[in-house]
Design a protein around this motif. Structure first.
Motif, PDB file in Angstrom:
ATOM      1  N   ASN A   1       0.821  -1.233   0.000  1.00 33.23           N
ATOM      2  CA  ASN A   1       0.000   0.000   0.000  1.00 33.23           C
ATOM      3  C   ASN A   1       0.846   1.271   0.000  1.00 33.23           C
ATOM      4  O   ASN A   1       0.716   2.116   0.876  1.00 33.23           O
ATOM      5  N   ILE A   2       1.729   1.383  -0.946  1.00 31.48           N
ATOM      6  CA  ILE A   2       2.646   2.523  -0.979  1.00 31.48           C
ATOM      7  C   ILE A   2       2.454   3.361  -2.230  1.00 31.48           C
ATOM      8  O   ILE A   2       3.105   4.385  -2.399  1.00 31.48           O
ATOM      9  N   GLN A   3       1.535   2.929  -3.094  1.00 31.78           N
ATOM     10  CA  GLN A   3       1.325   3.589  -4.379  1.00 31.78           C
ATOM     11  C   GLN A   3       1.143   5.100  -4.218  1.00 31.78           C
ATOM     12  O   GLN A   3       1.672   5.891  -4.989  1.00 31.78           O
ATOM     13  N   THR A   4       0.404   5.484  -3.146  1.00 28.42           N
ATOM     14  CA  THR A   4       0.054   6.898  -2.975  1.00 28.42           C
ATOM     15  C   THR A   4       1.258   7.765  -2.628  1.00 28.42           C
ATOM     16  O   THR A   4       1.195   8.982  -2.748  1.00 28.42           O
ATOM     17  N   LEU A   5       2.358   7.149  -2.170  1.00 20.46           N
ATOM     18  CA  LEU A   5       3.525   7.942  -1.765  1.00 20.46           C
ATOM     19  C   LEU A   5       4.383   8.353  -2.959  1.00 20.46           C
ATOM     20  O   LEU A   5       5.243   9.215  -2.853  1.00 20.46           O
ATOM     21  N   GLY A   6       4.125   7.729  -4.104  1.00 22.62           N
ATOM     22  CA  GLY A   6       4.932   7.983  -5.301  1.00 22.62           C
ATOM     23  C   GLY A   6       4.943   9.451  -5.694  1.00 22.62           C
ATOM     24  O   GLY A   6       5.991  10.026  -5.991  1.00 22.62           O
ATOM     25  N   ASN A   7       3.749  10.094  -5.664  1.00 21.95           N
ATOM     26  CA  ASN A   7       3.666  11.497  -6.086  1.00 21.95           C
ATOM     27  C   ASN A   7       4.478  12.421  -5.195  1.00 21.95           C
ATOM     28  O   ASN A   7       5.107  13.359  -5.667  1.00 21.95           O
ATOM     29  N   GLU A   8       4.456  12.131  -3.888  1.00 19.19           N
ATOM     30  CA  GLU A   8       5.228  12.968  -2.972  1.00 19.19           C
ATOM     31  C   GLU A   8       6.731  12.861  -3.269  1.00 19.19           C
ATOM     32  O   GLU A   8       7.461  13.850  -3.224  1.00 19.19           O
ATOM     33  N   PHE A   9       7.153  11.643  -3.607  1.00 20.43           N
ATOM     34  CA  PHE A   9       8.566  11.421  -3.954  1.00 20.43           C
ATOM     35  C   PHE A   9       8.940  12.269  -5.175  1.00 20.43           C
ATOM     36  O   PHE A   9      10.023  12.841  -5.246  1.00 20.43           O
ATOM     37  N   ILE A  10       8.017  12.342  -6.115  1.00 17.71           N
ATOM     38  CA  ILE A  10       8.256  13.139  -7.325  1.00 17.71           C
ATOM     39  C   ILE A  10       8.282  14.633  -6.987  1.00 17.71           C
ATOM     40  O   ILE A  10       9.133  15.379  -7.480  1.00 17.71           O
ATOM     41  N   GLN A  11       7.384  15.053  -6.074  1.00 16.82           N
ATOM     42  CA  GLN A  11       7.367  16.470  -5.685  1.00 16.82           C
ATOM     43  C   GLN A  11       8.675  16.891  -5.011  1.00 16.82           C
ATOM     44  O   GLN A  11       9.057  18.053  -5.033  1.00 16.82           O
ATOM     45  N   TYR A  12       9.369  15.935  -4.436  1.00 18.71           N
ATOM     46  CA  TYR A  12      10.665  16.237  -3.814  1.00 18.71           C
ATOM     47  C   TYR A  12      11.832  16.071  -4.781  1.00 18.71           C
ATOM     48  O   TYR A  12      12.990  16.186  -4.384  1.00 18.71           O
ATOM     49  N   GLY A  13      11.546  15.750  -6.045  1.00 19.49           N
ATOM     50  CA  GLY A  13      12.634  15.790  -7.023  1.00 19.49           C
ATOM     51  C   GLY A  13      12.889  14.525  -7.823  1.00 19.49           C
ATOM     52  O   GLY A  13      13.738  14.529  -8.707  1.00 19.49           O
ATOM     53  N   ALA A  14      12.176  13.427  -7.538  1.00 20.04           N
ATOM     54  CA  ALA A  14      12.342  12.238  -8.387  1.00 20.04           C
ATOM     55  C   ALA A  14      11.685  12.508  -9.738  1.00 20.04           C
ATOM     56  O   ALA A  14      10.670  13.205  -9.812  1.00 20.04           O
ATOM     57  N   ASP A  15      12.278  11.993 -10.831  1.00 16.97           N
ATOM     58  CA  ASP A  15      11.671  12.182 -12.151  1.00 16.97           C
ATOM     59  C   ASP A  15      10.513  11.216 -12.366  1.00 16.97           C
ATOM     60  O   ASP A  15       9.512  11.544 -12.968  1.00 16.97           O
TER      61      ASP A  15
END
Lengths: 257, 325
Positions: B44-58
């Motif tokens: 259940n970690i799918q939702t954390l992906g966007n936050e990772f991107i907002q911090y700089g992941a492509d």
């Protein structure tokens, strides 16, 4: 039970660090068994005393490490092995050490391997997990308790202050965290006996390894000392005024609260 | 030299840890214009992906399986190795946390690669990625490069700046199916003890007690001050050996090495072994009855006095400060 301890000779924690020709100056420094490896030696002795078997202490290093290995024998280990790479390896890293240790252990059928979780000099904490991976056995790092029943093992692992209770089985590699036990001091009879215990010295040739097989995967390009920290401001006056001043300084000068 | 760099994100209590954002910052330095790919492993970690991107992941790759609900080196190694096989990166960054320290050497070992642990800064020099890390518990530093294989690094919390969060950033979050084989070690139970809120190694403020704290009870005011300042409590070896607190709080050459913004040493004399674990903190405050105590030699600010008088006053002042904000 066939128990192996991975041990490293390190600088005494009391030592100040200085440089000579861009390297850590070892002249006149005191050396000890890496403190976490002392827990490993103690645990190995306790497991052997409870389960039977033999404790072999293994070091990769130079001739000077004999002293620390003899100390482990004096604590109660049964055998010591010094893999002396002084002449063969000009620059090694954690890959080098792990490769050599795993090659040595490959045909030894270890049931249990205990190492310190980190050495206080290099501070990388890599060798334990790398050795387990190369041997294809499970490992648990930073353990504070070890219980063995047959081949079943229950381990308590320190995870940043929390404790995980883990069930696994032998063969196994574990790395020791502070709190695992209280390492004993070598007794006088122990020291006498240690002189006569089996002490084996090996080189890369004896393990059928070439220098290229263990060539480091990393390189140190510079070592330096941190800038010396100057003493700061000691406050004075009425205590409640001092505290007020401190809070003001932390807020407006240091900007940390 | 542009590189593709993976970052293993770490999830605790359903959120990404701060060190994972710092790891993205580190990966951006390491990528040198190349792609930064976040990796999330768990359940259940799918939702954390966007936050990772907002911090700089492509972009972000997730690996989900019920066997990955809790960290085990067996489970995570399979997941991360599968991502590495699919992505073929030049580098991979982990936090130098319990998880990173446990997992990174295994994966680097499997791939016959070099790993540089406990990194405090990263720079590009002469076509090489140069990592700086403390040795001898911070009594010295070394600069290292990886000369063969994938570049592995674990970064020490609180040292490498994360990028600013940008909520308008978007990117692809995809999942990778990995068949997780049986685990050889099973976590039966987790006993939460030390970490009430803030983790010691990640804390921005550390309140540490030594022998001068005198008893387990004596840690109470330190805990209260830590709470007021949003920090964590630590200890010297002396306090741990005397059984005033758990060894998990120990800071020093054995124990934890911390680099918070603010370190307040209460009743700690400042033995060389303790200094090794905290002297790289940004601001150090010493509170000690003995004006000759070694700790004053490295403190930015010192108060000579009884910690049981000073700390309660400090709590009051800090509370006032919070009210005025």
């Amino acid at each position: 039970m066939n128990i192996y301890v991975l041990l490293k000779r390190t600088f005494d924690t009391e030592e100040k660090i200085t440089l000579a020709n861009g390297k850590i100056n070892e002249d006149g420094a005191e050396f000890i068994i890496n403190p976490y490896d002392e827990y490993a030696v103690e645990e190995a002795i306790q497991v052997r005393d409870a389960q039977g078997g033999e404790v072999t202490v293994v070091t990769v290093g130079n001739e000077f490490a004999e002293k620390q290995l003899r100390t482990a024998l004096a604590m109660g280990a049964d055998k010591a092995v010094l893999i002396n790479i002084e002449e063969d390896v000009a620059y090694g890293d954690q890959f080098t050490t792990a490769k050599i240790i795993s090659k040595y252990l490959k045909d030894k059928d270890p049931d249990l391997i205990i190492a310190g979780n980190v050495a206080i000099d290099g501070g990388s904490g890599q060798v334990g997990p790398r050795v387990a991976e190369l041997l294809g056995i499970p490992y648990i790092t930073t353990i504070t308790q070890l219980k063995i029943a047959g081949t079943n093992v229950s381990v308590t692992r320190d995870v940043e202050g929390d404790a995980e209770i883990i069930e696994t089985s032998l063969p196994l590699l574990v790395t020791a965290q502070q709190g695992l036990n209280e390492p004993r001091y070598p007794s006088l009879p122990g020291i006498m006996k240690a002189r006569k215990k089996p002490f084996e010295e090996l080189e890369l040739d004896d393990l059928e390894l070439e220098e290229d097989d263990v060539a480091a995967k990393t390189k140190t390009i510079e070592i330096y000392l941190p800038p010396k920290k100057e003493a700061g401001k000691v406050l004075s006056g009425d205590m409640s005024e001092q505290v007020k001043e401190l809070v003001q300084l932390l807020r407006s000068e240091a900007k940390v609260i | 030299m542009a590189r593709k760099v993976l970052v293993l994100g770490e999830v605790r209590d359903g959120s990404l840890r701060n060190v994972s954002f710092e790891a993205i910052g580190a990966a951006n330095l390491a990528a040198d214009g190349g792609e930064v790919v976040g990796v999330l492993v768990g359940e259940n970690i799918q939702t954390l992906g966007n936050e990772f991107i907002q911090y700089g992941a492509d972009r972000v790759i997730t690996v989900e399986d019920e066997k990955l609900a809790q960290y085990t080196s067996d489970g995570y190694a399979q997941a991360v190795l599968a991502v590495i096989a699919a992505e073929n990166p030049e580098g991979i960054i982990f936090g130098h946390t319990a998880l990173g320290k446990d997992l990174a050497p295994r994966i680097a070992g499997k791939l016959n690669s070099g790993l540089i642990s406990d990194v405090t800064s990263i720079e590009e020099a002469g076509g090489n990625l140069v990592f700086t890390r403390p040795i001898y518990s911070g009594k010295a530093f070394e600069k290292k490069i990886v000369t063969d294989g994938v570049i592995f690094a674990t970064i020490r919390p609180n040292n490498i700046e994360p990028l600013a969060k940008d909520e308008s950033r978007t990117g692809d979050v995809s999942s990778l199916r990995v068949e997780i084989k049986d685990l050889r070690a099973i976590i039966k139970d987790v006993v939460r003890k030390a970490t009430e809120g803030v983790d010691l190694s990640e804390a921005k403020v550390v309140i540490a007690g030594g022998r001068g704290v005198k008893s387990e009870e004596g840690f109470k005011p330190l805990k209260e001050l830590a709470q007021v300042l949003g920090g964590a409590v630590g200890a010297s070896r002396g306090a741990c050996d005397a059984d005033y607190c758990d060894y998990s709080l120990q800071i020093g050459q054995t124990g934890k090495v911390v680099t918070p913004d603010l370190y307040i040493a209460c009743g700690i004399s400042g033995a060389i072994q303790h200094l090794a674990g905290m002297s790289n903190s940004k601001v150090i405050v010493a509170i000690n009855k003995d004006p000759e105590a070694n700790i004053f030699k490295i403190a930015d600010y010192g108060i000579v006095g009884d910690l049981f008088e000073v700390v309660p006053l400090l709590i009051e002042e800090c509370k006032k400060l919070k009210l005025n904000v």
